[in-house]
Structure formats: C-alpha cells, structure tokens
Design an enzyme around this catalytic site. Structure first.
Site, mmCIF file in Angstrom:
data_model
loop_
_atom_site.group_PDB
_atom_site.id
_atom_site.type_symbol
_atom_site.label_atom_id
_atom_site.label_comp_id
_atom_site.label_asym_id
_atom_site.label_seq_id
_atom_site.Cartn_x
_atom_site.Cartn_y
_atom_site.Cartn_z
ATOM 1 N N ASP A 67 0.826 -1.202 0.000
ATOM 2 C CA ASP A 67 0.000 0.000 0.000
ATOM 3 C C ASP A 67 0.864 1.257 0.000
ATOM 4 O OD1 ASP A 67 -2.730 1.194 0.378
ATOM 5 O OD2 ASP A 67 -1.771 1.979 2.184
ATOM 6 N N GLU A 90 0.822 -0.486 -5.114
ATOM 7 C CA GLU A 90 -0.240 0.506 -5.251
ATOM 8 C C GLU A 90 0.483 1.857 -5.302
ATOM 9 O OE1 GLU A 90 -2.942 3.572 -4.083
ATOM 10 O OE2 GLU A 90 -1.838 2.678 -2.442
#
EC number: 2.4.1.18
Length: 628
Positions: free
Chosen positions: A302, A354
């Site tokens: 993330d 991401e």
C-alpha cells in the site's frame, strides 16, 4: 545459547534478520516457560507484565550492546495476555505492545496473546507446486477484492468468523470464477474505520474473525479450491497510538528522528524510518512471514508513492535529498531490497505496488534499475476509464482520448487494472451508480465496462459488490446489500459476471500475453465519430485469438464490419446484451463468416450487429490457416 542470542541480535541490528519474529517477542521454551524479548535500545528498564501474574512487572535483562531485553517467565498458559512496560531515560513509564506478537486480544484491548504452539497442518502442496511451475504473466489473474468485516455479517451485526468465511466466501468466489481473493489488511488493527491500513500487529492476523490458526485454515482451504490469496500490507506507516510502536523506548525507534519526516499527516500515522537497519529487519521479516508461514500468494504493498518521495505527504513540501531532488532514497533502497529478498525465496509470488505517480520502472527488475515489483496497479487507466463511462453517452465522442491514452503507456509496466474499494466510497458512488441513464442503461454500461476491462491487456481486480451492480456505495460497518439479488437486474448482472469470468479463464488470448505487444492487434481503437472500439487479443498459438468490439453509444450498429486475420468461421463468446444478463437480445447471432475482404489493416472481415451500449467477444472456430 548466549552465542545464538549474540548472532540473532547482530543480524537484527544490521538489518539482516529476516525471521526476526522467531527471535523477538514471545516464545515457548518449554511446556511451562515462555521467553520474552523486546527491542528498546534507549530504555532505562523493560519489564514484562501479564495476566499470568496479575500484571505485576517482571524485569528483563539488557543484552550488552544489542538494545534487546530478554527474560523467561514460568507458569504461563496459552491465551495469557501480556505487554512490555518500558521506562525511558527520563523515567517515564509506558505499557507497550509487543511488535512481534503473533496474536492480540480483541479490540478495544491491544495486549499480546501467548500463542498456541500447535503447528498448522497444511494441505495445499498441490497448489504450491502448480504455482511454482507457471509464470504469473502468462496465467489468468482475476482478483476479487474483499473486506472481511463487511462482505457478510450476521443479522445482529456480528462478524463472520474465518471458519464461516471458509464455508461461504470460498464457494462464492469459486462459483463466480475468480482466480484470486485480495483481502484488505487482515493484520491486527484497532480502528474499524481504518479498514486495516492503520496497523498494530505486523505478524498477527486480526482477532476479529478468530485465531491465527483459523486464518491459516482459510488460506489453506482457498488453495484447495484453486483460489490464490493476496493480502494488503502497509510498510510505509503505522498506527499513531502511543502504546504501540511510536517512540517505543522513549525516543524515535521505528519512526524517523526528523520531526518533518516522522509525521504522516495524510493518513494520520507515523512513517517508518525505512533507512534504519532494525526497521528493515522488522518489515522484511513481516513480509516474509505472511508469504512463508501463512502461504500467501502475494502482497499488495500500500501507498508506495509515500515511500518514494520526500514531499509526497502533506506538510513536507520542499524536502530534498543530497542530490537536490525529492526522491526518498531510503524508501527506494528499502523497496528494492524487499523485493530482491522476497523473490530470492519466493520467485512465484505476486508483489503488487499501489503506486499512484509516474515513477518509472516500478515493475522492472532491480538489476535493470527498477523497484523489483512484478505488478503495479494502473491508476491512470482506472481513473480515465471511470471518467469516460460516467459521461453522458452523447458526450463520449468528444472525450475518446480517455480510453485511447492508455494504449500509449500500455507496456511501460506490468499492470493490474483495478476497480478497487477506493473508487466506491466517500461519496464516489458505487460502480453501478456512476453509470449514466436509467437503471437499465446503468446495467448495460456496467456490463460493457467490465467486459472492456477483461479484454484490455493486463490482469484485473474488482471490489466486492460490483459483480452484481450494488447501487449503494461501500459501507465498512455493514454487510453488502445481498437483498439486491432478489431483483432480476441484479441477479442477471451476477450471472453476467460469472459468465464473463468463465469466458476469461477459458480463453488464453485474454491473459496469456498481457504484457507482450504481440498479445494485442490494433484494429479500430480510435474511432471517436462512432464511439466504437475494437481490437484483437492474441495468444501464443498463432490461430488462437479473441476479437473484442465495443459500442459506447445507445445506438445499435447494424452491418458493423470487423477486420480479422483469417477468413473462415467465427463463433460468439459473449454478447453483453443477452436477455439472460438483463439485456434486450432474445436471439443472439452466434456464428459469423469472414471473407477475404480487407478491413482496418486486416486481410479478412465479417459483419455483426453491434448492440447498443454493448460489447461482443468473438473467437475463430474454423479458419483458413495460412501465413500472413
């Protein structure tokens, strides 16, 4: 024993201990005795406190020149709670979590749990063997993104347990034909509203849904059902709570010392000091724990951009490195090292970034100067595609570049095309609600958009609820609107998704050469006047391909000509407007004859009726095999 401790401590302090959870934290030494080890290099004193002795402090001993405090406690039982009580150099006392705990008590508490030493008995050897034999780039990857706390809940609001999810989620995903589940973070966290991205336990599955062993059984049963498991992981920042990692020994320990770099204002968290050796040992050990001990098939890392740039977060404008630019050199070096070490041990897993900026070579190998991920979310494709489909159809002719621009950078990275949770929350509306027109046209648009997604080069991801066109945007505090499936249009949409996923899995051209220019033949990708588009997806085998044709207007196109490589017979794979899916076509054109009539650069062609606001997928059945 002292020699082992010295070696383990040295490796941890030099950033080379990649199984640090097996040394630090809480460990059984015998049937009745547990050892505790905590890293607190600037602490004046560290004591262990727990339910095993009514929370009375037991002093630990500092190993010289290591910063690691150790001690053993007898008469401890499985399930006992514990924390470390840290006295800093100024004499302030703070109870702290065990950063290496394998299990935490249920919220709102955050004490560690003395683990059950019972080993997991795995039954997924066949899955792991198959995974090793195939390259991810050349296999189908169609991901169902799930938030376990809101996929389903009991009528009284209770969570489904890992056991209950094994009995319900796995059959559902298998029936609909997805290849992988991606779980929003299952690492222990306190705040439900953080969705797991404000993590507390980097080695502990959340206790919300059951025990660590229950989580491992969920993964095991996914693999037995031929479903891969990916989990979101957050190495960039950690929870703000003062009894967690923040200033663990009274000084910046896991976070940066620089007050302009430790505070992550964007997410209300603290940033890990990614250049610190011990932090690297901690985070790399965490990643390998989930991939090795938990048998996960991949990690979606993330907020990678937050680790790449010094000034990415709010409040850090103007920060520069020694070269005068805004790259976070420690973060970049950490990510390269992370991916190198992971692929040395697990060359067959997925490491997904991401990453929302235009940082180059995210999925290039470290040897080639890249970050070493093997996939990156294509945020640009996602943003532009959603922007296009939200337009009134009569405006789409003037904004066709929203679709065509993605072809320009198609092979810059190895991409996953995501319609994730971030796009259906905080007022952004659900995918179905984003679509223009009345309810019928919203479903027609959604079917066409999902078909476009699966036909476009790249692996794919969809968030739960989109498979049947849930109207309400996602709410983390309640289950999906399963009642929708009583409505014929929602039910038809779910049947469509199941059929689309089956078509995807059974047709190699839709995934075998996703990242190879040979896998895409441009035919009529730029025709804004008609607002139609078509291209051919090619497999490795010469005569194995799929023709994809799209109509982004509510106007049926009769006698629509499609160019193909060979004359012969072709067959329909999918018509998005079939009545069974909620469309209007009661009778489908199922076969097509291509003749030697060149069209759009192809030597042969055939005619179809292209449905209004619809799409067709067609493949060769019997063609004249010849050299081109």
């Amino acid at each position: 024993m002292e020699k082992v401790a010295a070696t383990q401590s040295y490796l941890f302090n030099t950033g080379a201990q990649y199984q640090s959870q097996q040394y630090l934290g809480c460990h059984w030494e015998s049937a009745t005795q547990v050892s505790f080890r905590a890293w607190a290099p600037h602490a004046q004193l560290v004591q262990v406190i727990g339910s095993f002795n009514d929370w009375q402090p037991i002093p630990l001993m500092l190993l010289p020149k290591t910063g690691i405090w150790v001690g053993a406690v007898a008469s401890v039982q499985v399930g006992d709670l514990y924390k470390f009580q840290v006295t800093d150099a100024a004499g302030h006392v703070q109870a702290k979590i065990d950063p290496f705990a394998r299990q935490f008590e249920k919220k709102p508490g955050d004490a560690g749990v003395v683990p059950d030493p019972t080993p997991m008995q795995w039954h997924d050897s066949l899955w792991l063997a198959r995974r090793k034999k195939s390259r991810s780039a050349n296999r189908p990857i169609n991901i169902y993104e799930v938030h376990l706390g809101s996929w389903r809940r009991h009528s009284d609001g209770r969570y489904y347990t890992y056991k209950e999810l094994s009995e319900t989620l796995i059959p559902y995903v298998k029936k609909l034909g997805y290849t992988h589940i991606e779980l929003m973070p299952v690492m222990e966290h306190l705040l439900d509203a953080s969705w797991g991205y404000q993590q507390l336990g980097y080695f502990a599955p959340t206790s919300r849904f059951g025990t660590p062993l229950d989580f491992l059984k969920l993964v095991d049963q996914c693999h037995q059902a031929n479903i891969g498991v990916i989990v979101d992981w957050v190495p960039g920042h950690f929870i703000r709570n003062y009894d967690a990692l923040y200033q663990y020994d009274g000084t910046p320990t896991f976070e940066y010392q620089d007050p302009d770099r430790d505070n992550n204002r964007r997410w209300g968290a603290w940033n890990f000091d990614l250049g610190k050796a011990q932090v690297q040992s901690f985070l790399i050990s965490s990643a390998l724990f989930w991939l090795t001990d938990c048998h996960l098939d991949g990690l979606r890392v993330d907020a990678v951009s937050n680790m790449l740039y010094l000034d990415y977060d709010e409040g850090r404008a103007g920060q520069r490195n020694q070269f005068g630019d805004n790259r976070n050199l420690e973060g970049i070096a950490f990510l390269k090292r992370l991916n190198t070490l992971i692929f040395e041990q697990h060359p067959d897993v997925l490491m997904i970034a991401e990453e929302s900026s235009a940082y180059p070579q995210v999925t290039a190998s470290v040897d080639q100067g890249g970050l070493g991920f093997n996939y990156k979310w294509n945020m640009g494709w996602m943003h532009d595609t959603l922007a296009f489909f939200q337009l009134d159809p009569w405006q789409r002719r003037d904004h066709f570049e929203l679709l065509t621009f993605a072809f320009v950078y198609l092979y810059d990275e190895q991409f996953i095309l995501p319609f994730s949770h971030d796009e259906v929350v905080h007022g952004k509306k659900s995918l179905m609600h984003k679509m223009p027109g009345d309810r019928y046209n919203q479903f027609a648009n959604l079917r066409t958009m999902l078909t476009y997604m699966l036909a476009f080069p790249g692996k794919v991801l969809n968030f739960m609820g989109s498979e049947w066109g849930q109207f309400l945007e996602w709410r983390d505090w309640s289950q999906l609107e399963w009642v929708d499936l009583k409505d014929p249009l929602n039910h038809g949409m779910q049947q469509f998704t199941q059929t689309l996923n089956q078509v995807y899995r059974e047709n190699r051209p839709l995934w075998e050469l996703d990242h190879d220019p040979a896998g895409l033949i441009y035919t009529y990708t730029d025709d804004p006047a008609s607002a139609t588009m078509g291209f051919i997806r090619q497999a490795k085998r010469k005569y194995s391909f799929v023709v994809a044709a799209f109509n982004f207007m509510p106007i049926e196109r009769r006698h629509y000509q499609i160019g193909v490589p060979y004359p012969g017979q072709y067959e329909l794979l999918l018509n998005t407007e079939a009545q069974a899916f909620g469309g209007t076509w009661t009778k489908l054109e199922t076969t097509f004859t291509a003749i030697e009539q060149p069209y759009h650069g192809q030597p042969a062609s055939f005619e179809v009726t292209l449905p209004a606001m619809g799409a067709l997928l067609i493949r060769p059945q019997r063609v004249e095999k010849r050299s081109r």
